[in-house]
Design an enzyme around this catalytic site. Structure first.
Site, PDB file in Angstrom:
ATOM      1  N   ASN A   1      27.316 -45.331 -37.717  1.00 17.60           N
ATOM      2  CA  ASN A   1      26.680 -44.837 -36.124  1.00 17.60           C
ATOM      3  C   ASN A   1      25.416 -45.203 -36.016  1.00 17.60           C
ATOM      4  O   ASN A   1      24.961 -44.624 -36.983  1.00 17.60           O
ATOM      5  CB  ASN A   1      27.766 -43.939 -34.996  1.00 17.60           C
ATOM      6  CG  ASN A   1      26.353 -43.787 -34.200  1.00 17.60           C
ATOM      7  OD1 ASN A   1      27.025 -45.183 -32.761  1.00 17.60           O
ATOM      8  ND2 ASN A   1      26.646 -42.887 -33.278  1.00 17.60           N
TER       9      ASN A   1
ATOM     10  N   HIS B   1      21.978 -44.211 -33.527  1.00 19.12           N
ATOM     11  CA  HIS B   1      22.133 -43.683 -32.145  1.00 19.12           C
ATOM     12  C   HIS B   1      20.686 -43.462 -31.743  1.00 19.12           C
ATOM     13  O   HIS B   1      19.960 -43.612 -32.695  1.00 19.12           O
ATOM     14  CB  HIS B   1      22.544 -42.009 -31.960  1.00 19.12           C
ATOM     15  CG  HIS B   1      22.112 -41.528 -30.782  1.00 19.12           C
ATOM     16  ND1 HIS B   1      23.050 -41.672 -29.878  1.00 19.12           N
ATOM     17  CD2 HIS B   1      21.797 -40.460 -30.516  1.00 19.12           C
ATOM     18  CE1 HIS B   1      22.687 -40.746 -28.677  1.00 19.12           C
ATOM     19  NE2 HIS B   1      21.862 -39.842 -29.552  1.00 19.12           N
TER      20      HIS B   1
ATOM     21  N   MET C   1      30.383 -46.870 -26.739  1.00 15.44           N
ATOM     22  CA  MET C   1      29.827 -45.817 -26.215  1.00 15.44           C
ATOM     23  C   MET C   1      30.938 -44.971 -25.420  1.00 15.44           C
ATOM     24  O   MET C   1      31.640 -44.427 -25.003  1.00 15.44           O
ATOM     25  CB  MET C   1      29.281 -45.944 -24.685  1.00 15.44           C
ATOM     26  CG  MET C   1      28.023 -47.376 -24.716  1.00 15.44           C
ATOM     27  SD  MET C   1      26.971 -46.535 -26.024  1.00 15.44           S
ATOM     28  CE  MET C   1      26.118 -44.968 -24.960  1.00 15.44           C
ATOM     29  N   ARG C   2      32.456 -45.035 -26.750  1.00 17.14           N
ATOM     30  CA  ARG C   2      33.163 -44.522 -26.353  1.00 17.14           C
ATOM     31  C   ARG C   2      33.975 -43.415 -27.492  1.00 17.14           C
ATOM     32  O   ARG C   2      33.405 -43.012 -28.127  1.00 17.14           O
ATOM     33  CB  ARG C   2      34.872 -44.882 -26.568  1.00 17.14           C
ATOM     34  CG  ARG C   2      34.645 -46.330 -25.891  1.00 17.14           C
ATOM     35  CD  ARG C   2      34.588 -46.068 -24.163  1.00 17.14           C
ATOM     36  NE  ARG C   2      36.234 -45.333 -24.280  1.00 17.14           N
ATOM     37  CZ  ARG C   2      36.185 -44.850 -22.977  1.00 17.14           C
ATOM     38  NH1 ARG C   2      35.340 -44.818 -21.258  1.00 17.14           N
ATOM     39  NH2 ARG C   2      37.210 -43.559 -22.305  1.00 17.14           N
ATOM     40  N   LEU C   3      34.404 -41.703 -26.727  1.00 15.41           N
ATOM     41  CA  LEU C   3      34.428 -40.730 -27.575  1.00 15.41           C
ATOM     42  C   LEU C   3      35.119 -41.215 -28.923  1.00 15.41           C
ATOM     43  O   LEU C   3      36.520 -42.311 -29.193  1.00 15.41           O
ATOM     44  CB  LEU C   3      35.236 -39.463 -27.089  1.00 15.41           C
ATOM     45  CG  LEU C   3      34.042 -38.582 -26.164  1.00 15.41           C
ATOM     46  CD1 LEU C   3      34.097 -38.153 -25.149  1.00 15.41           C
ATOM     47  CD2 LEU C   3      32.906 -38.788 -26.604  1.00 15.41           C
TER      48      LEU C   3
ATOM     49  N   GLY D   1      24.918 -55.220 -27.497  1.00 13.43           N
ATOM     50  CA  GLY D   1      25.435 -56.574 -28.346  1.00 13.43           C
ATOM     51  C   GLY D   1      23.899 -56.637 -29.997  1.00 13.43           C
ATOM     52  O   GLY D   1      24.143 -57.310 -31.179  1.00 13.43           O
ATOM     53  N   SER D   2      23.149 -56.245 -28.674  1.00 13.86           N
ATOM     54  CA  SER D   2      21.419 -56.430 -30.272  1.00 13.86           C
ATOM     55  C   SER D   2      21.793 -55.832 -31.775  1.00 13.86           C
ATOM     56  O   SER D   2      21.499 -56.324 -32.541  1.00 13.86           O
ATOM     57  CB  SER D   2      20.315 -55.910 -29.639  1.00 13.86           C
ATOM     58  OG  SER D   2      19.702 -54.498 -29.513  1.00 13.86           O
ATOM     59  N   ASN D   3      22.371 -54.749 -31.878  1.00 13.43           N
ATOM     60  CA  ASN D   3      22.846 -54.166 -33.297  1.00 13.43           C
ATOM     61  C   ASN D   3      24.056 -55.347 -34.170  1.00 13.43           C
ATOM     62  O   ASN D   3      23.632 -55.337 -35.168  1.00 13.43           O
ATOM     63  CB  ASN D   3      22.418 -52.780 -33.033  1.00 13.43           C
ATOM     64  CG  ASN D   3      21.632 -51.821 -33.361  1.00 13.43           C
ATOM     65  OD1 ASN D   3      21.097 -51.866 -34.186  1.00 13.43           O
ATOM     66  ND2 ASN D   3      21.548 -51.382 -31.600  1.00 13.43           N
TER      67      ASN D   3
END
Ligand code: GAR
Length: 214
Positions: free
Chosen positions: A132, A134, A115-117, A37-39
């Protein structure tokens, strides 16, 4: 720092034009995170510093014990655990997420280490409003272990990307990117740590930019 390191470091592209948001109404964000959760924290900090006119309506996390939930609690943001293991299909899981996001009156969905589709269920509910982040210069190194992929490929420059999400993993129109040099003695951990410093800068900027374009 060696000469090579200094030359590589100078290739970083840190200057992103400052942004102004047209709307005076704070953007209503729903943040989704799977782990650290740093973002999430970076977005909360940008809001607190007056750099991003937004409010975090809710954090949704899918892994019990995710540090992101603790960060939310520390900032007085409601955190909701939706554990994907409790759902029979990705679609059913996403239906529940959409319901929760609507319940919290969310306008923009931010995937901050989610980290889920994703399925059509979520994408159709928030068309062009899912962002998103990345840890690579997309379209290189999509999917999991992006930093390890970059090291294995031997690239000298990598970085991070904030983009509008679409159904294909780590794809969609790019909003902001930042480049980060790969140093000779980098491990996945040291490189990821440097990339994350840039992620924390570009993600709030990307949110503002996306909102401005609408
Ligand atoms: C970040 O590096 C983000 O780019 C990555 O997960 C990390 C989460 O860090 N996301 C992806 O790889 C998505 N494909 P955080 O939990 O500290 O924000």
């Amino acid at each position: 720092m060696s000469e090579i390191d200094a030359a590589s470091a100078s290739l970083i592209v840190p200057q992103i034009p400052s942004y102004e948001m047209k709307s005076s109404n704070p953007l209503k964000l729903g943040i989704m995170a799977s782990g650290n959760g740093s973002n999430f924290e970076a977005i909360a900090q940008a809001i607190a510093a007056g750099q991003l006119n937004a409010q975090i309506q809710v954090l949704i996390y899918n892994n019990p014990g995710a540090k992101a939930a603790m960060r939310a609690a520390n900032r007085g943001v409601e955190a909701v655990l939706l554990n994907h293991r409790d759902y029979k299909s990705r679609e059913k899981f996403d239906h529940q997420i959409v319901e929760k996001l609507r319940q919290y009156d969310v306008e923009w969905v931010i995937l901050a280490g989610w980290m889920r589709l994703l399925t059509k269920v979520l994408m159709d509910a928030f068309t062009d409003k899912v962002i998103n982040v990345h840890p690579s210069l997309l379209p290189s190194f999509k999917g999991i272990h992006a930093v390890e992929q970059a090291l294995a490929a031997g690239v000298k420059i990598t970085g991070c990307t904030a983009h509008l999400a679409c159904l294909e993993v780590d794809s969609g129109p790019i909003l902001v990117q930042a480049a980060v040099p790969v140093l000779p003695d980098d491990t996945a951990e040291t490189l990821h740590a440097r990339i994350q410093i840039q992620e924390h800068r570009i993600l709030p900027q990307a949110i503002a930019l996306a909102a401005q374009r609408r």
